[in-house]
Design a protein around this motif. Sequence first.
Motif, PDB file in Angstrom:
ATOM      1  N   UNK A 286       3.869 -11.580 -11.669  1.00 55.19           N
ATOM      2  CA  UNK A 286       2.488 -11.501 -12.146  1.00 55.19           C
ATOM      3  C   UNK A 286       1.548 -11.143 -10.999  1.00 55.19           C
ATOM      4  N   UNK A 287       1.808 -11.732  -9.825  1.00 54.58           N
ATOM      5  CA  UNK A 287       0.983 -11.403  -8.662  1.00 54.58           C
ATOM      6  C   UNK A 287       1.145  -9.931  -8.284  1.00 54.58           C
ATOM      7  N   UNK A 288       2.390  -9.448  -8.295  1.00 53.27           N
ATOM      8  CA  UNK A 288       2.635  -8.040  -7.961  1.00 53.27           C
ATOM      9  C   UNK A 288       1.949  -7.111  -8.959  1.00 53.27           C
ATOM     10  N   UNK A 289       2.008  -7.443 -10.225  1.00 55.81           N
ATOM     11  CA  UNK A 289       1.352  -6.614 -11.241  1.00 55.81           C
ATOM     12  C   UNK A 289      -0.158  -6.613 -11.060  1.00 55.81           C
ATOM     13  N   UNK A 290      -0.704  -7.752 -10.630  1.00 56.11           N
ATOM     14  CA  UNK A 290      -2.134  -7.807 -10.337  1.00 56.11           C
ATOM     15  C   UNK A 290      -2.472  -6.939  -9.134  1.00 56.11           C
ATOM     16  N   UNK A 291      -1.595  -6.928  -8.117  1.00 52.84           N
ATOM     17  CA  UNK A 291      -1.803  -6.059  -6.959  1.00 52.84           C
ATOM     18  C   UNK A 291      -1.809  -4.594  -7.391  1.00 52.84           C
ATOM     19  N   UNK A 292      -0.902  -4.218  -8.286  1.00 50.79           N
ATOM     20  CA  UNK A 292      -0.867  -2.841  -8.788  1.00 50.79           C
ATOM     21  C   UNK A 292      -2.190  -2.494  -9.469  1.00 50.79           C
TER      22      UNK A 292
ATOM     23  N   UNK B 225      -5.660   0.916  -0.282  1.00 49.20           N
ATOM     24  CA  UNK B 225      -4.394   0.391  -0.803  1.00 49.20           C
ATOM     25  C   UNK B 225      -4.023  -0.896  -0.088  1.00 49.20           C
ATOM     26  N   UNK B 226      -4.117  -0.887   1.241  1.00 47.83           N
ATOM     27  CA  UNK B 226      -3.782  -2.091   2.003  1.00 47.83           C
ATOM     28  C   UNK B 226      -4.727  -3.241   1.643  1.00 47.83           C
ATOM     29  N   UNK B 227      -5.990  -2.932   1.447  1.00 45.43           N
ATOM     30  CA  UNK B 227      -6.958  -3.983   1.104  1.00 45.43           C
ATOM     31  C   UNK B 227      -6.617  -4.632  -0.228  1.00 45.43           C
ATOM     32  N   UNK B 228      -6.116  -3.838  -1.163  1.00 44.30           N
ATOM     33  CA  UNK B 228      -5.788  -4.374  -2.481  1.00 44.30           C
ATOM     34  C   UNK B 228      -4.654  -5.389  -2.415  1.00 44.30           C
ATOM     35  N   UNK B 229      -3.815  -5.314  -1.376  1.00 52.70           N
ATOM     36  CA  UNK B 229      -2.668  -6.223  -1.274  1.00 52.70           C
ATOM     37  C   UNK B 229      -2.962  -7.448  -0.429  1.00 52.70           C
ATOM     38  N   UNK B 230      -4.150  -7.519   0.177  1.00 55.08           N
ATOM     39  CA  UNK B 230      -4.474  -8.655   1.028  1.00 55.08           C
ATOM     40  C   UNK B 230      -4.504  -9.953   0.226  1.00 55.08           C
ATOM     41  N   UNK B 231      -4.043 -11.028   0.861  1.00 56.94           N
ATOM     42  CA  UNK B 231      -4.073 -12.327   0.203  1.00 56.94           C
ATOM     43  C   UNK B 231      -3.050 -12.488  -0.897  1.00 56.94           C
ATOM     44  N   UNK B 232      -1.963 -11.733  -0.829  1.00 59.55           N
ATOM     45  CA  UNK B 232      -0.903 -11.815  -1.847  1.00 59.55           C
ATOM     46  C   UNK B 232       0.426 -12.062  -1.149  1.00 59.55           C
ATOM     47  N   UNK B 233       0.685 -13.307  -0.731  1.00 53.90           N
ATOM     48  CA  UNK B 233       1.941 -13.606  -0.032  1.00 53.90           C
ATOM     49  C   UNK B 233       3.146 -13.327  -0.914  1.00 53.90           C
ATOM     50  N   UNK B 234       4.204 -12.833  -0.291  1.00 52.12           N
ATOM     51  CA  UNK B 234       5.413 -12.526  -1.039  1.00 52.12           C
ATOM     52  C   UNK B 234       5.411 -11.153  -1.670  1.00 52.12           C
TER      53      UNK B 234
END
Length: 267
Positions: free
Chosen positions: A175-181, A232-241
């Motif tokens: 779910x976290x990965x899908x939110x990052x997408x 793109x990098x900013x969108x993934x910040x704060x998403x461990x794992x």
Amino acid sequence: MAGNLCYAYAVVPFSPSLERAALGGVHGVADRPVALVRSGELAAAVSSVPETDFSQAALEAHLEDLDWLERTARAHHAVVESLAARTTVLPLRLATVYLDDTRVARVLEEGQEAFAGLLARLTGHAEWGVKVYVEAAPSAPAAPAAAAPAEAADPGRAYLRQRRHQHQVRRDAWRTAEEVVRRIDAEVRGLASERARHRPQRGRLAGTGGENVANDAYLVPHELAGEFRRHVHRAAEGSPGIRVDITGPWAPYSFAGPGVQEGAAPG
């Protein structure tokens, strides 16, 4: 006696100096030199290849030979990238083969309007790949909490509890990965001209560890490439794992357009 066929790599705008500047000394598939076939304002990069390897029957057999496919793909890609460093390039599908140069020139002439339109759309752009991964979980995750007395006496119940915990952790990570997408798509809106969704990669294709959740390509203007990567990098910040890999710039393989990558049987 078997002869040669004409292998086509890409369509480009014709320039008198392009063949020497981009293709001088370049060898393509089957280690053959590459040249341009011109038709009006367009040209196709081609090389002569042996019919014994590139007839329809031979190609069908080669589809089972992963080593042959890898060598051919690498050679094909090297030619396309050499052109892309100098001009706008419309990559053709792997193993696009024609009877001879005359047939290639006819295809360019008949498709001139469509080819020119696609090249105009791709001018000033490059393809960037964005892959989102859920990192591999530790092989022996810690128990979520101390087992209840009943579970301590029942190893089967404790095992099921641990399995439920592992499944929940995995669902949360996805779910976290899908939110990052979703955040990536929002962040790059206005920077990328187009996006292409590809099937997530599995097994050896996935490369380094983790599960590939998204495997997307973006068509980005050259002058916005740095800003695109930052967003793109900013969108993934704060998403461990969660890991995000950005690759490029590439020739715009994912945006060559319907019909252009339809392989042509020798004829």
